[in-house]
Structures are given as structure tokens and as C-alpha cells.
Design a protein around this motif. Structure first.
Motif, mmCIF file in Angstrom:
data_model
loop_
_atom_site.group_PDB
_atom_site.id
_atom_site.type_symbol
_atom_site.label_atom_id
_atom_site.label_comp_id
_atom_site.label_asym_id
_atom_site.label_seq_id
_atom_site.Cartn_x
_atom_site.Cartn_y
_atom_site.Cartn_z
ATOM 1 N N ARG A 1 50.380 52.035 50.727
ATOM 2 C CA ARG A 1 50.000 50.651 51.023
ATOM 3 C C ARG A 1 49.467 50.560 52.451
ATOM 4 O O ARG A 1 49.986 51.205 53.352
ATOM 5 N N TYR A 2 48.459 49.702 52.603
ATOM 6 C CA TYR A 2 47.873 49.451 53.912
ATOM 7 C C TYR A 2 47.663 47.948 54.075
ATOM 8 O O TYR A 2 47.416 47.258 53.091
ATOM 9 N N ALA B 1 45.516 43.292 51.889
ATOM 10 C CA ALA B 1 46.423 44.269 51.289
ATOM 11 C C ALA B 1 45.600 45.308 50.538
ATOM 12 O O ALA B 1 44.617 44.966 49.872
ATOM 13 N N CYS B 2 46.006 46.562 50.655
ATOM 14 C CA CYS B 2 45.281 47.656 50.009
ATOM 15 C C CYS B 2 46.265 48.706 49.530
ATOM 16 O O CYS B 2 47.282 48.960 50.184
ATOM 17 N N VAL B 3 45.951 49.306 48.388
ATOM 18 C CA VAL B 3 46.697 50.462 47.894
ATOM 19 C C VAL B 3 45.679 51.563 47.629
ATOM 20 O O VAL B 3 44.670 51.338 46.959
ATOM 21 N N TYR C 1 41.195 53.179 44.972
ATOM 22 C CA TYR C 1 41.917 52.139 45.707
ATOM 23 C C TYR C 1 41.639 50.773 45.113
ATOM 24 O O TYR C 1 40.700 50.587 44.329
ATOM 25 N N TYR D 1 41.907 46.575 46.745
ATOM 26 C CA TYR D 1 42.276 45.722 47.878
ATOM 27 C C TYR D 1 41.863 44.283 47.634
ATOM 28 O O TYR D 1 41.049 43.987 46.767
ATOM 29 N N GLU E 1 50.450 48.301 41.504
ATOM 30 C CA GLU E 1 51.126 48.508 42.790
ATOM 31 C C GLU E 1 50.632 47.506 43.828
ATOM 32 O O GLU E 1 51.414 46.980 44.613
ATOM 33 N N LEU E 2 49.340 47.229 43.821
ATOM 34 C CA LEU E 2 48.795 46.244 44.765
ATOM 35 C C LEU E 2 49.437 44.876 44.548
ATOM 36 O O LEU E 2 49.752 44.171 45.507
#
Length: 180
Positions: free
Chosen positions: A11-12, A59-61, A72, A74, A128-129
Motif C-alpha cells: 500500500r502507498y 491510495a494505491c496498491v 496496480y 489507485y 486490497e485497495l
């Protein structure tokens, strides 16, 4: 190919966005190589990346197969001042379009590199995101000429609410919503 459950998901947020900018652009370039889309060139997409990553609630995965990025997703919540719904046709009612900054999460991008397509990686990253997000619904835009992608999102529970061309030069997009 590695099974989706073996992928590492990271996660970012906004504060880490600069560190993954190059990765986001490189995966995009690979996914869109040879695609005739006015939004596909790296410099055009970089503008979108910068706008989204500049949001405080970005938010990013990113999924990794060992050290290789798989893909990814986001996005960020729609602000109370958003124009996201204004050009959707048929016109949506005011209650549907009302945003608070915490009502709707906009999924801006979901990209999977070719070797991992059809493995379930996209659903794993998507889920997950959204895991733990407080918003009551999720929205995304899909190219009208990509019915397979639209059908995939519909199989995940998204419903089309109309079509839009959000800005000059954009293709016609299907606006979809997932009620959580």
C-alpha cells in the motif's frame, strides 16, 4: 505465473507517491504500448498520475511477483466540490451526485501487466485497495469500446449509471458504481 495469493501487495499513500511515480508510468507504458488512445502517451498519463497522487487521500496498491511489479490500482475519495458526475448522461439526480468527501471512492486506474492477466491478480489488487475504506460506494470509468473490461467490473458488482466524456479529448466512458 505466480498465483495471485502468492503476490506481495504493498500500500502507498500521498506521502509515498513520488517514490512510485516512475513505476506507475512504466507499468502504464507497457500496458498501453501500441494502443491508439489519446490518453495513452506517457506525458499525458503523467498529468493524471500527478493530479491523483497530489490528493491528500490518494491510495494505491501495487502487487509484486517477487521483485517484479504485476500491476496496480489507485484512486481517492471524491471531494464535495467534484465535477465527476456533471457530464454523465442521462443526467443523474442531485441526491445521487451529492458528494461529501467521504461518500464515494473514485478508482482511477487498475492496470495489470500482460503476463498476469487472467490470473485473478486484478481482483486481488482491487479488493486490497478497497479493504477497510470507509466510503459507501466506489465509482470508475471504463472505455465504451472495451465491453470485456466493463463485463469484468459488472461481474464484481459494479453497475453502469450512464456515459460521459469528462473533458475535451476524452473518449466516451461508461460511469459505473459499486455500492458497498
Amino acid at each position: 505465473m505466480t498465483a495471485p495469493t502468492e503476490l506481495e501487495l504493498r500500500r502507498y499513500g500521498h506521502t509515498q507517491a513520488a517514490g512510485i511515480r516512475g513505476l506507475l508510468l512504466d507499468v502504464h507504458d507497457e500496458v498501453y504500448e501500441g494502443v491508439d488512445d489519446p490518453l495513452a502517451p506517457r506525458d499525458v498519463f503523467a498529468g493524471f498520475v500527478d493530479r491523483w497522487t497530489g490528493k491528500q487521500d490518494f491510495a494505491c496498491v501495487v502487487a509484486y511477483d517477487r521483485t517484479r511489479p504485476v500491476g496496480y490500482a489507485y484512486g481517492a475519495p471524491l471531494s464535495a466540490a467534484t465535477t465527476w458526475w456533471e457530464k454523465v448522461e442521462p443526467a443523474l439526480d442531485a441526491g445521487f451526485m451529492a458528494e461529501t468527501g467521504t461518500r464515494t471512492f473514485a478508482l482511477s486506474e487498475l492496470m495489470i501487466r500482460t503476463p498476469w492477466r487472467g490470473t485473478g491478480a486484478s481482483r486481488l489488487i482491487h479488493d486490497e485497495l478497497l479493504r477497510g475504506r470507509p466510503e459507501e460506494r466506489v465509482t470508475l470509468l471504463v472505455h465504451e469500446e472495451h465491453p470485456k473490461v466493463r463485463a469484468l467490473y459488472e461481474s464484481w458488482g459494479y453497475e453502469p449509471v450512464g456515459v460521459t466524456r469528462p473533458f475535451a479529448g476524452a473518449p466516451v466512458l461508461c460511469a459505473m458504481v459499486l455500492i458497498r
